[in-house]
Design a protein around this motif. Structure first.
Motif, mmCIF file in Angstrom:
data_model
loop_
_atom_site.group_PDB
_atom_site.id
_atom_site.type_symbol
_atom_site.label_atom_id
_atom_site.label_comp_id
_atom_site.label_asym_id
_atom_site.label_seq_id
_atom_site.Cartn_x
_atom_site.Cartn_y
_atom_site.Cartn_z
ATOM 1 N N TYR A 211 0.831 -1.205 0.000
ATOM 2 C CA TYR A 211 0.000 0.000 0.000
ATOM 3 C C TYR A 211 0.868 1.260 0.000
ATOM 4 N N SER A 266 -6.777 10.612 2.906
ATOM 5 C CA SER A 266 -7.356 9.459 2.218
ATOM 6 C C SER A 266 -6.340 8.875 1.260
ATOM 7 N N ASP A 268 -4.042 5.332 -0.427
ATOM 8 C CA ASP A 268 -3.361 4.079 -0.096
ATOM 9 C C ASP A 268 -2.538 4.164 1.186
ATOM 10 N N ARG A 271 -4.920 3.268 3.717
ATOM 11 C CA ARG A 271 -5.198 1.822 3.658
ATOM 12 C C ARG A 271 -4.082 1.040 4.347
ATOM 13 N N GLY A 288 -9.469 3.379 2.900
ATOM 14 C CA GLY A 288 -8.618 4.511 2.545
ATOM 15 C C GLY A 288 -9.117 5.845 3.042
#
Length: 322
Positions: A211, A266, A268, A271, A288
């Motif tokens: 990620y 927000s 990756d 995430r 995310g």
């Protein structure tokens, strides 16, 4: 000398990492008789300069002119300042086999020379890369370079010396031992607990890496398997940041990959954060979005690990989380 490769083991020592929050206020051990004590020395604190295997020693019978200790590890292993001070001089642009002397006599390649309080100074040779500049003020445990094999060297290692005008050179292993530090073994004050992860690993940590790499614009499938494609993506990232491109995610690459996060972010990177939090007991949707639920999970993790529970994910929170 031989290159001791980093392993892919995942080691978590939260207590040690939490200690970094107060490291600069900690005195360590006792002083050497006849010399200023550590409490009188730079910032009252000394640190191990790096981690690795001790090889050639101080003024050994076979090398009586060897004025320091050699600590061997993989190329790119972080090297930290043993105490606070000022960079007296540096050498850069050396290469393996370079026969030119550095700031001190000897063919120690890329090197850093730091002045400390009470007329001590330390010296770090054979670096792959120097990360400080002449005249720079340095704190104890600050990252100053990466281990290498420049100059007269047969493999990656740090040549480390400590000097004092009244005694000229000191045995750095004994000097640090008198301050409660085992050269090559004790965790440097500035180090993080990031694991070294390489090809063949699998699970949530490789998934986080995928990620984080993808967040930097490098295409990679997020499947939790650290295979050849992921290693290639990591090498691309390392090359883009001027790091040693070996495809291995160690402390330096981790530090370059992670970025501060807060509510409202927000993508990756978030995430990756949510994946790590889930591995630590959260039950987040990996979407995310850094919303109030993710912020609450961050604060809970911080509270459980003795960190400031502000919901902000900075370098310390990242290092304890991974």
């Amino acid at each position: 000398m031989c290159d001791a490769p980093e392993t892919a083991s995942l080691i978590h020592v939260p207590a040690r990492r939490r200690a970094l929050l107060t490291a600069l206020g900690v005195g360590v051990g006792i002083g050497v008789v006849g010399l200023p004590s550590p409490a009188q020395a730079a910032a009252g604190t000394w640190s191990n300069p790096t981690r690795g295997t001790l090889t050639s020693g101080y003024k050994s019978p076979s090398r009586p002119g060897h004025l320091g200790w050699d600590v061997a590890n993989s190329q790119g292993t972080p090297v930290y300042a043993t105490a606070a001070g000022t960079v007296r001089d540096i050498r850069t642009n050396s290469y393996p086999g370079d026969t030119t002397s550095g700031p001190l006599a000897g063919r120690t390649g890329n090197s850093v020379h730091i002045d400390h309080a009470d007329n001590y100074f330390s010296y770090y040779g054979h670096l792959y890369r120097v990360l400080v500049s002449d005249g720079q003020q340095i704190s104890c445990g600050q990252l100053i370079g990466l281990m290498g094999t420049t100059g007269n060297s047969t493999g990656p290692h740090l040549h480390f010396e400590i000097h004092h005008p009244r005694l000229t050179t000191l045995d750095p292993r004994v000097f640090l031992a008198n301050r409660g530090i085992t050269l090559g073994s004790t965790a440097p004050l500035g180090s993080t607990g990031y694991p070294s992860v390489g090809q063949g690993a699998s699970g949530w940590v490789p998934r986080v890496i995928q990620y984080l790499v993808r967040a930097r614009g490098i295409s990679v499938v997020v499947d939790g398997v650290y295979g050849a494609v992921t290693a290639g993506a990591v090498r691309s990232f390392q090359s883009s940041r001027g790091l040693y491109a070996d495809g291995l995610v160690g402390p330096i690459t981790w530090t370059a990959l992670v970025l501060p996060l807060r509510e409202g972010n927000s993508g990756d990177l978030v995430r990756g954060l949510q994946t790590a939090l889930n591995a630590r007991g959260a039950s987040l949707l990996v979407d995310g979005g850094f919303g109030s639920v993710t912020a609450s999970a961050v604060r809970g993790f911080q509270s459980r690990n003795g960190l400031v529970a502000d919901g902000l994910v900075g370098p310390v929170t990242w290092s304890v989380l991974i």
